[in-house]
Write a protein that holds these residues in place. Structure first.
Motif, PDB file in Angstrom:
ATOM      1  N   ASN A  13       0.840  -1.201   0.000  1.00 58.38           N
ATOM      2  CA  ASN A  13       0.000   0.000   0.000  1.00 58.38           C
ATOM      3  C   ASN A  13       0.872   1.248   0.000  1.00 58.38           C
ATOM      4  OD1 ASN A  13      -2.132   1.758   0.142  1.00 58.38           O
ATOM      5  ND2 ASN A  13      -2.584   1.388   2.301  1.00 58.38           N
ATOM      6  N   TRP A  14       1.311   1.640  -1.188  1.00 59.78           N
ATOM      7  CA  TRP A  14       2.123   2.839  -1.339  1.00 59.78           C
ATOM      8  C   TRP A  14       1.214   4.047  -1.585  1.00 59.78           C
ATOM      9  CZ3 TRP A  14       6.243   0.839  -5.400  1.00 59.78           C
ATOM     10  CH2 TRP A  14       7.048  -0.130  -4.778  1.00 59.78           C
ATOM     11  N   PRO A  15       1.638   5.258  -1.172  1.00 64.49           N
ATOM     12  CA  PRO A  15       0.873   6.466  -1.524  1.00 64.49           C
ATOM     13  C   PRO A  15       0.737   6.567  -3.035  1.00 64.49           C
ATOM     14  CG  PRO A  15       2.569   6.964   0.102  1.00 64.49           C
ATOM     15  CD  PRO A  15       2.835   5.559  -0.372  1.00 64.49           C
ATOM     16  N   VAL A  16      -0.385   7.078  -3.503  1.00 63.98           N
ATOM     17  CA  VAL A  16      -0.656   7.070  -4.939  1.00 63.98           C
ATOM     18  C   VAL A  16       0.408   7.839  -5.721  1.00 63.98           C
ATOM     19  CG1 VAL A  16      -2.183   9.097  -4.845  1.00 63.98           C
ATOM     20  CG2 VAL A  16      -2.439   7.419  -6.691  1.00 63.98           C
ATOM     21  N   TYR A 178      -4.658  -9.246   9.339  1.00 66.20           N
ATOM     22  CA  TYR A 178      -3.796  -9.313  10.511  1.00 66.20           C
ATOM     23  C   TYR A 178      -3.043  -8.002  10.716  1.00 66.20           C
ATOM     24  CZ  TYR A 178      -0.269 -10.735  13.823  1.00 66.20           C
ATOM     25  OH  TYR A 178       0.548 -10.804  14.939  1.00 66.20           O
ATOM     26  N   HIS A 179      -2.777  -7.312   9.623  1.00 65.11           N
ATOM     27  CA  HIS A 179      -2.063  -6.037   9.720  1.00 65.11           C
ATOM     28  C   HIS A 179      -2.849  -5.070  10.607  1.00 65.11           C
ATOM     29  CE1 HIS A 179       1.253  -4.078   7.108  1.00 65.11           C
ATOM     30  NE2 HIS A 179       1.170  -3.405   8.225  1.00 65.11           N
ATOM     31  N   ALA A 180      -4.173  -5.018  10.384  1.00 65.78           N
ATOM     32  CA  ALA A 180      -5.027  -4.156  11.209  1.00 65.78           C
ATOM     33  C   ALA A 180      -5.093  -4.669  12.636  1.00 65.78           C
ATOM     34  CB  ALA A 180      -6.430  -4.085  10.611  1.00 65.78           C
ATOM     35  N   ARG A 181      -5.254  -5.981  12.773  1.00 66.24           N
ATOM     36  CA  ARG A 181      -5.395  -6.564  14.110  1.00 66.24           C
ATOM     37  C   ARG A 181      -4.155  -6.329  14.960  1.00 66.24           C
ATOM     38  NH1 ARG A 181      -7.799 -12.588  15.503  1.00 66.24           N
ATOM     39  NH2 ARG A 181      -7.641 -12.409  17.757  1.00 66.24           N
ATOM     40  N   ALA A 182      -2.994  -6.350  14.325  1.00 64.86           N
ATOM     41  CA  ALA A 182      -1.745  -6.128  15.057  1.00 64.86           C
ATOM     42  C   ALA A 182      -1.681  -4.727  15.654  1.00 64.86           C
ATOM     43  CB  ALA A 182      -0.546  -6.362  14.139  1.00 64.86           C
ATOM     44  N   HIS A 183      -2.486  -3.817  15.096  1.00 62.19           N
ATOM     45  CA  HIS A 183      -2.549  -2.446  15.610  1.00 62.19           C
ATOM     46  C   HIS A 183      -3.825  -2.205  16.419  1.00 62.19           C
ATOM     47  CE1 HIS A 183       0.536  -1.977  12.476  1.00 62.19           C
ATOM     48  NE2 HIS A 183       0.909  -0.883  13.107  1.00 62.19           N
ATOM     49  N   GLY A 184      -4.488  -3.284  16.807  1.00 62.18           N
ATOM     50  CA  GLY A 184      -5.687  -3.161  17.624  1.00 62.18           C
ATOM     51  C   GLY A 184      -6.887  -2.641  16.875  1.00 62.18           C
ATOM     52  N   LEU A 185      -6.923  -2.858  15.543  1.00 66.49           N
ATOM     53  CA  LEU A 185      -8.003  -2.342  14.714  1.00 66.49           C
ATOM     54  C   LEU A 185      -8.748  -3.482  14.035  1.00 66.49           C
ATOM     55  CD1 LEU A 185      -5.923   0.487  12.984  1.00 66.49           C
ATOM     56  CD2 LEU A 185      -7.632   0.823  14.790  1.00 66.49           C
ATOM     57  N   CYS A 190      -9.680  -0.136   9.499  1.00 66.21           N
ATOM     58  CA  CYS A 190      -8.232  -0.414   9.553  1.00 66.21           C
ATOM     59  C   CYS A 190      -7.372   0.839   9.537  1.00 66.21           C
ATOM     60  CB  CYS A 190      -7.842  -1.322   8.393  1.00 66.21           C
ATOM     61  SG  CYS A 190      -8.027  -0.534   6.766  1.00 66.21           S
ATOM     62  N   GLN A 191      -7.943   1.983   9.114  1.00 63.78           N
ATOM     63  CA  GLN A 191      -7.196   3.235   8.982  1.00 63.78           C
ATOM     64  C   GLN A 191      -6.012   3.086   8.012  1.00 63.78           C
ATOM     65  OE1 GLN A 191      -6.278   5.025  12.824  1.00 63.78           O
ATOM     66  NE2 GLN A 191      -8.145   4.150  13.723  1.00 63.78           N
ATOM     67  N   PHE A 192      -6.061   2.040   7.205  1.00 63.99           N
ATOM     68  CA  PHE A 192      -5.028   1.783   6.194  1.00 63.99           C
ATOM     69  C   PHE A 192      -3.617   1.776   6.805  1.00 63.99           C
ATOM     70  CE2 PHE A 192      -8.704   3.555   4.006  1.00 63.99           C
ATOM     71  CZ  PHE A 192      -8.924   2.579   3.036  1.00 63.99           C
ATOM     72  N   VAL A 193      -3.497   1.105   7.959  1.00 58.82           N
ATOM     73  CA  VAL A 193      -2.205   1.063   8.643  1.00 58.82           C
ATOM     74  C   VAL A 193      -1.149   0.311   7.838  1.00 58.82           C
ATOM     75  CG1 VAL A 193      -3.104   1.346  10.979  1.00 58.82           C
ATOM     76  CG2 VAL A 193      -2.950  -0.947   9.976  1.00 58.82           C
ATOM     77  N   CYS A 194      -1.576  -0.488   6.875  1.00 57.20           N
ATOM     78  CA  CYS A 194      -0.601  -1.198   6.046  1.00 57.20           C
ATOM     79  C   CYS A 194       0.266  -0.218   5.270  1.00 57.20           C
ATOM     80  CB  CYS A 194      -1.301  -2.168   5.105  1.00 57.20           C
ATOM     81  SG  CYS A 194      -2.594  -1.414   4.090  1.00 57.20           S
ATOM     82  N   GLY A 195      -0.236   1.009   5.087  1.00 60.89           N
ATOM     83  CA  GLY A 195       0.545   2.015   4.388  1.00 60.89           C
ATOM     84  C   GLY A 195       1.778   2.468   5.153  1.00 60.89           C
ATOM     85  N   GLY A 208      11.964 -13.911  18.887  1.00 55.73           N
ATOM     86  CA  GLY A 208      12.467 -12.731  18.189  1.00 55.73           C
ATOM     87  C   GLY A 208      13.128 -12.969  16.850  1.00 55.73           C
ATOM     88  N   GLN A 209      12.994 -14.167  16.289  1.00 59.44           N
ATOM     89  CA  GLN A 209      13.609 -14.447  14.997  1.00 59.44           C
ATOM     90  C   GLN A 209      12.669 -14.038  13.855  1.00 59.44           C
ATOM     91  OE1 GLN A 209      16.833 -15.625  14.649  1.00 59.44           O
ATOM     92  NE2 GLN A 209      16.782 -15.208  16.856  1.00 59.44           N
ATOM     93  N   PRO A 210      13.178 -13.360  12.828  1.00 65.01           N
ATOM     94  CA  PRO A 210      12.334 -12.997  11.673  1.00 65.01           C
ATOM     95  C   PRO A 210      11.714 -14.245  11.061  1.00 65.01           C
ATOM     96  CG  PRO A 210      14.460 -11.893  11.563  1.00 65.01           C
ATOM     97  CD  PRO A 210      14.574 -12.910  12.668  1.00 65.01           C
ATOM     98  N   PHE A 211      10.430 -14.143  10.704  1.00 60.79           N
ATOM     99  CA  PHE A 211       9.694 -15.337  10.298  1.00 60.79           C
ATOM    100  C   PHE A 211       8.934 -15.123   8.983  1.00 60.79           C
ATOM    101  CE2 PHE A 211       5.708 -17.983  11.207  1.00 60.79           C
ATOM    102  CZ  PHE A 211       6.237 -19.118  10.618  1.00 60.79           C
ATOM    103  N   LEU A 212       8.018 -14.169   8.980  1.00 62.06           N
ATOM    104  CA  LEU A 212       7.182 -13.895   7.817  1.00 62.06           C
ATOM    105  C   LEU A 212       7.050 -12.383   7.623  1.00 62.06           C
ATOM    106  CD1 LEU A 212       4.302 -16.448   8.556  1.00 62.06           C
ATOM    107  CD2 LEU A 212       6.022 -16.675   6.755  1.00 62.06           C
ATOM    108  N   THR A 213       6.299 -11.994   6.618  1.00 66.15           N
ATOM    109  CA  THR A 213       5.968 -10.594   6.380  1.00 66.15           C
ATOM    110  C   THR A 213       4.467 -10.506   6.141  1.00 66.15           C
ATOM    111  OG1 THR A 213       8.122 -10.152   5.371  1.00 66.15           O
ATOM    112  CG2 THR A 213       6.365  -8.590   4.897  1.00 66.15           C
ATOM    113  N   VAL A 214       3.824  -9.558   6.789  1.00 67.62           N
ATOM    114  CA  VAL A 214       2.388  -9.364   6.603  1.00 67.62           C
ATOM    115  C   VAL A 214       2.160  -8.097   5.778  1.00 67.62           C
ATOM    116  CG1 VAL A 214       0.249  -8.735   7.787  1.00 67.62           C
ATOM    117  CG2 VAL A 214       1.635 -10.620   8.642  1.00 67.62           C
ATOM    118  N   ASN A 215       1.301  -8.218   4.795  1.00 69.80           N
ATOM    119  CA  ASN A 215       0.948  -7.095   3.930  1.00 69.80           C
ATOM    120  C   ASN A 215      -0.565  -7.022   3.861  1.00 69.80           C
ATOM    121  OD1 ASN A 215       0.840  -5.120   1.840  1.00 69.80           O
ATOM    122  ND2 ASN A 215       0.781  -6.761   0.304  1.00 69.80           N
ATOM    123  N   GLY A 216      -1.180  -6.323   4.819  1.00 72.84           N
ATOM    124  CA  GLY A 216      -2.635  -6.272   4.856  1.00 72.84           C
ATOM    125  C   GLY A 216      -3.212  -7.646   5.122  1.00 72.84           C
ATOM    126  N   THR A 217      -3.995  -8.153   4.178  1.00 72.14           N
ATOM    127  CA  THR A 217      -4.593  -9.479   4.315  1.00 72.14           C
ATOM    128  C   THR A 217      -3.673 -10.582   3.784  1.00 72.14           C
ATOM    129  OG1 THR A 217      -5.669  -9.237   2.157  1.00 72.14           O
ATOM    130  CG2 THR A 217      -6.928  -8.545   4.094  1.00 72.14           C
TER     131      THR A 217
END
Length: 298
Positions: A13-16, A178-185, A190-195, A208-217
């Motif tokens: 989700n990049w700015p337009v 999950y991106h929204a849920r991780a921010h309590g939304l 969602c307030q577009f927090v993925c941006g 604390g080991q890097p595992f995955l990447t979440v991008n919105g849904t």
């Protein structure tokens, strides 16, 4: 046949304005042959890019790029189904299907198949060819032996087989965010927090080991898939198209590096070492070598 480069759709989700400028530079400078455009991860994001879509497609086409429009990965609501039907009905060239609903609508006309549709064997590839598929981008998790079998079948069927050679691998999509849920939304608010995460949100294990990447849904790999060292082998198998998935980095430089390897002007392993310094993620190729996808096999 000369191997071609495909730039997949921007998944984040990049700015337009950034999105528009990204494609302007791709049009002017990147040695890619096909550019796939469209918001495929989250329908809520699509209106932000709708106004700029025509300008982007026109700019890319004027620069000599072949432009394909992409359908969403997951279609749920009636609004989403209506938007997908409109995309297909517009008949504006090749549409890349990213779910089975789009495949049903595209049956009988030339179309492409994106890597989010599972194509694991020759029978599936043949079924898609019969229904009008002209190119199929394979899922990122396939090992070399399966890719070779599908490339051979593709040659016999007249279908171009494509392999993702750069970028975080798409692993799963969900109706929940999950991106929204991780921010309590909630997803609806969602307030577009993925941006806030132009390359996705890192997910770590409990220790604390890097595992995955979440991008919105969407769930993606933590590591960045890089198959520069495997390009010659893939070309020998009969793979004719290589997909670069956009990341928040200099994608023109990535495209130039891949083009140089495909043209025999640079060494693939050397290029991998160079590109690894441009992205804040480990380079991986484990799936291709039939081992854990998060690994890098020399």
């Amino acid at each position: 046949m000369t191997a071609s480069l495909t730039l997949g759709p921007v998944l984040f989700n990049w700015p337009v304005d950034r999105w528009r400028d990204f494609y302007a530079r791709i049009a002017d400078e990147a040695p890619v042959d096909t550019v796939v455009v469209g918001e495929i991860v989250c329908f809520k994001r699509a209106p932000f890019f709708a106004e700029a879509m025509g300008e982007v497609v026109e700019r890319l086409t004027a620069a000599g790029k072949t432009v394909w429009l992409a359908s969403p990965i997951l279609v749920g609501s009636e609004r989403e189904r209506s938007a997908m039907r409109d995309l297909v009905a517009a008949d504006a060239g090749i549409v890349e299907a990213n779910d089975m609903g789009a495949l049903a609508l595209l049956a009988g006309r030339p179309h492409a198949v994106g890597p989010t549709i599972n194509v694991y064997n020759e029978a599936t590839l043949a079924w898609m060819a019969e229904r009008g598929a002209v190119a199929v981008s394979l899922p990122a998790e396939l090992p070399a032996a399966t890719v070779a079998a599908l490339a051979k079948a593709g040659r016999e069927l007249g279908v171009a087989v494509e392999v993702q050679a750069w970028g975080r691998a798409p692993l799963a999509i969900s109706a929940r965010c999950y991106h929204a849920r991780a921010h309590g939304l909630h997803k609806d608010g969602c307030q577009f927090v993925c941006g806030n995460d132009p390359d996705g949100m890192p997910v770590t294990t409990m220790d604390g080991q890097p595992f995955l990447t979440v991008n919105g849904t969407q769930t993606m790999s933590h590591g960045c898939l890089c198959l520069t060292a495997e390009l010659a082998e893939l070309v020998a198998m009969g793979v004719t198209r290589f997909r670069l998935s956009p990341q928040a980095m200099d994608m023109v430089r990535v495209a130039e590096a891949f083009r140089a390897v495909l043209d025999g002007r640079r060494d693939g392993a050397e290029v991998a070492a160079e590109l690894g310094g441009l992205i804040d993620a480990p380079l991986v190729n484990g799936f291709y070598h039939d081992t854990a996808g998060a690994l890098r096999v020399a």
